[in-house]
Design a protein around this motif. Structure first.
Motif, mmCIF file in Angstrom:
data_model
loop_
_atom_site.group_PDB
_atom_site.id
_atom_site.type_symbol
_atom_site.label_atom_id
_atom_site.label_comp_id
_atom_site.label_asym_id
_atom_site.label_seq_id
_atom_site.Cartn_x
_atom_site.Cartn_y
_atom_site.Cartn_z
ATOM 1 N N CYS A 116 -2.730 4.341 4.956
ATOM 2 C CA CYS A 116 -3.685 3.461 4.298
ATOM 3 C C CYS A 116 -3.487 2.061 4.887
ATOM 4 C CB CYS A 116 -3.382 3.489 2.800
ATOM 5 S SG CYS A 116 -4.423 2.495 1.768
ATOM 6 N N ALA A 117 -4.576 1.329 5.109
ATOM 7 C CA ALA A 117 -4.438 0.004 5.720
ATOM 8 C C ALA A 117 -5.575 -0.907 5.292
ATOM 9 C CB ALA A 117 -4.411 0.127 7.234
ATOM 10 N N TYR A 152 -11.241 -6.757 -0.354
ATOM 11 C CA TYR A 152 -10.931 -6.298 0.994
ATOM 12 C C TYR A 152 -11.403 -4.877 1.250
ATOM 13 C CZ TYR A 152 -7.956 -10.365 1.478
ATOM 14 O OH TYR A 152 -7.486 -11.648 1.555
ATOM 15 N N ALA A 153 -11.830 -4.643 2.481
ATOM 16 C CA ALA A 153 -12.073 -3.277 2.929
ATOM 17 C C ALA A 153 -10.724 -2.593 3.129
ATOM 18 C CB ALA A 153 -12.854 -3.279 4.237
ATOM 19 N N ILE A 154 -10.645 -1.342 2.713
ATOM 20 C CA ILE A 154 -9.406 -0.560 2.837
ATOM 21 C C ILE A 154 -9.751 0.759 3.503
ATOM 22 C CG2 ILE A 154 -7.517 0.531 1.579
ATOM 23 C CD1 ILE A 154 -7.842 -1.578 -0.586
ATOM 24 N N GLY A 155 -8.893 1.207 4.393
ATOM 25 C CA GLY A 155 -9.217 2.416 5.143
ATOM 26 C C GLY A 155 -8.053 3.362 5.306
ATOM 27 N N TRP A 156 -8.400 4.509 5.888
ATOM 28 C CA TRP A 156 -7.415 5.555 6.194
ATOM 29 C C TRP A 156 -7.365 5.756 7.697
ATOM 30 C CZ3 TRP A 156 -4.119 7.705 2.807
ATOM 31 C CH2 TRP A 156 -4.396 7.550 1.445
ATOM 32 N N LEU A 209 0.859 -1.174 0.000
ATOM 33 C CA LEU A 209 0.000 0.000 0.000
ATOM 34 C C LEU A 209 0.900 1.230 0.000
ATOM 35 C CD1 LEU A 209 -2.516 -1.178 2.749
ATOM 36 C CD2 LEU A 209 -2.945 -1.127 0.290
ATOM 37 N N VAL A 210 0.690 2.126 -0.938
ATOM 38 C CA VAL A 210 1.537 3.308 -1.062
ATOM 39 C C VAL A 210 0.660 4.549 -1.095
ATOM 40 C CG1 VAL A 210 3.275 4.490 -2.432
ATOM 41 C CG2 VAL A 210 3.280 1.984 -2.310
ATOM 42 N N GLU A 211 0.858 5.428 -0.099
ATOM 43 C CA GLU A 211 0.075 6.651 -0.009
ATOM 44 C C GLU A 211 0.765 7.790 -0.752
ATOM 45 O OE1 GLU A 211 -0.087 4.543 4.091
ATOM 46 O OE2 GLU A 211 1.425 5.045 2.579
ATOM 47 N N SER A 212 -0.038 8.732 -1.208
ATOM 48 C CA SER A 212 0.476 9.945 -1.834
ATOM 49 C C SER A 212 -0.555 11.048 -1.674
ATOM 50 C CB SER A 212 0.790 9.712 -3.313
ATOM 51 O OG SER A 212 -0.388 9.361 -4.026
ATOM 52 N N GLY A 213 -0.116 12.279 -1.955
ATOM 53 C CA GLY A 213 -1.045 13.401 -1.954
ATOM 54 C C GLY A 213 -0.981 14.310 -0.745
ATOM 55 N N GLY A 214 -0.174 13.971 0.243
ATOM 56 C CA GLY A 214 -0.066 14.825 1.411
ATOM 57 C C GLY A 214 0.648 16.123 1.097
ATOM 58 N N GLY A 215 0.620 17.031 2.066
ATOM 59 C CA GLY A 215 1.299 18.301 1.880
ATOM 60 C C GLY A 215 0.873 19.319 2.898
ATOM 61 N N LEU A 216 1.274 20.562 2.656
ATOM 62 C CA LEU A 216 0.922 21.687 3.516
ATOM 63 C C LEU A 216 -0.260 22.424 2.894
ATOM 64 C CD1 LEU A 216 1.482 23.709 5.833
ATOM 65 C CD2 LEU A 216 3.136 24.815 4.299
ATOM 66 N N VAL A 217 -1.294 22.649 3.680
ATOM 67 C CA VAL A 217 -2.488 23.319 3.168
ATOM 68 C C VAL A 217 -3.026 24.255 4.238
ATOM 69 C CG1 VAL A 217 -4.010 21.454 3.930
ATOM 70 C CG2 VAL A 217 -4.714 22.915 2.035
ATOM 71 N N VAL A 242 -3.299 -4.442 13.971
ATOM 72 C CA VAL A 242 -1.860 -4.342 13.734
ATOM 73 C C VAL A 242 -1.366 -5.487 12.864
ATOM 74 C CG1 VAL A 242 -1.389 -3.027 15.831
ATOM 75 C CG2 VAL A 242 -1.358 -5.542 15.898
ATOM 76 N N ARG A 243 -2.166 -6.554 12.777
ATOM 77 C CA ARG A 243 -1.787 -7.694 11.951
ATOM 78 C C ARG A 243 -2.107 -7.463 10.483
ATOM 79 N NH1 ARG A 243 -3.921 -12.827 15.613
ATOM 80 N NH2 ARG A 243 -2.694 -12.343 17.469
ATOM 81 N N GLY A 244 -2.759 -6.323 10.204
ATOM 82 C CA GLY A 244 -3.083 -6.013 8.819
ATOM 83 C C GLY A 244 -1.883 -5.463 8.070
ATOM 84 N N SER A 245 -2.144 -4.970 6.893
ATOM 85 C CA SER A 245 -1.096 -4.374 6.062
ATOM 86 C C SER A 245 -1.238 -2.863 6.073
ATOM 87 C CB SER A 245 -1.201 -4.912 4.639
ATOM 88 O OG SER A 245 -0.984 -6.311 4.623
#
Length: 125
Positions: free
Chosen positions: A96-97, A32-36, A4-12, A111-114
């Motif tokens: 993301c998990a 699978y369910a995926i969350g933030w 899982l690779v997150e992107s899009g963060g920054g200063l706003v 915690v056993r998730g990805s």
């Protein structure tokens, strides 16, 4: 291998919007369910939002209801978090998990998730 690779963060600035993206690979993500999730300095990690497999249900933490929207594009292996009306208290590292679960006012994982490596979101003027 699940990745899982997150992107899009920054200063706003407060009141503005930001869209985070999570790219999934190495597993049948549409099953699978995926969350933030997010973790602010000195605080525990908290669930923000979760979308179930095939996008039929979305769950949100009480603190982000009405401001954040989660969505997924299984054809691309992507999960998005659209964040609007951002506040300084939204400042955190966002992860993301999978898997995740939710109810009316909270989201959780295991915690056993990805988990991804996270992307920093800073809301400041």
């Amino acid at each position: 291998q699940v990745q899982l690779v997150e992107s899009g963060g920054g200063l706003v600035q407060p009141g503005r919007s930001l869209r985070l993206a999570c790219a999934a690979s190495g597993f049948n993500w549409d099953d699978y369910a995926i969350g933030w999730f997010r973790q602010a300095p000195g605080k525990e990690r908290e669930g923000v939002s979760c979308i179930n497999s095939y996008g039929g249900q979305q769950f949100y933490a009480e603190s982000v209801k009405g401001r954040f929207t989660i969505s997924r594009d299984d054809a691309k292996g992507m999960v998005y978090l659209e964040m609007t009306s951002l506040k300084p208290e939204d400042t955190a590292i966002y992860y993301c998990a999978t898997p995740c679960w939710g109810d009316y006012s909270r989201v959780w994982s295991t915690v056993r998730g990805s988990w991804g490596q996270g992307t920093q979101v800073t809301v400041s003027s």
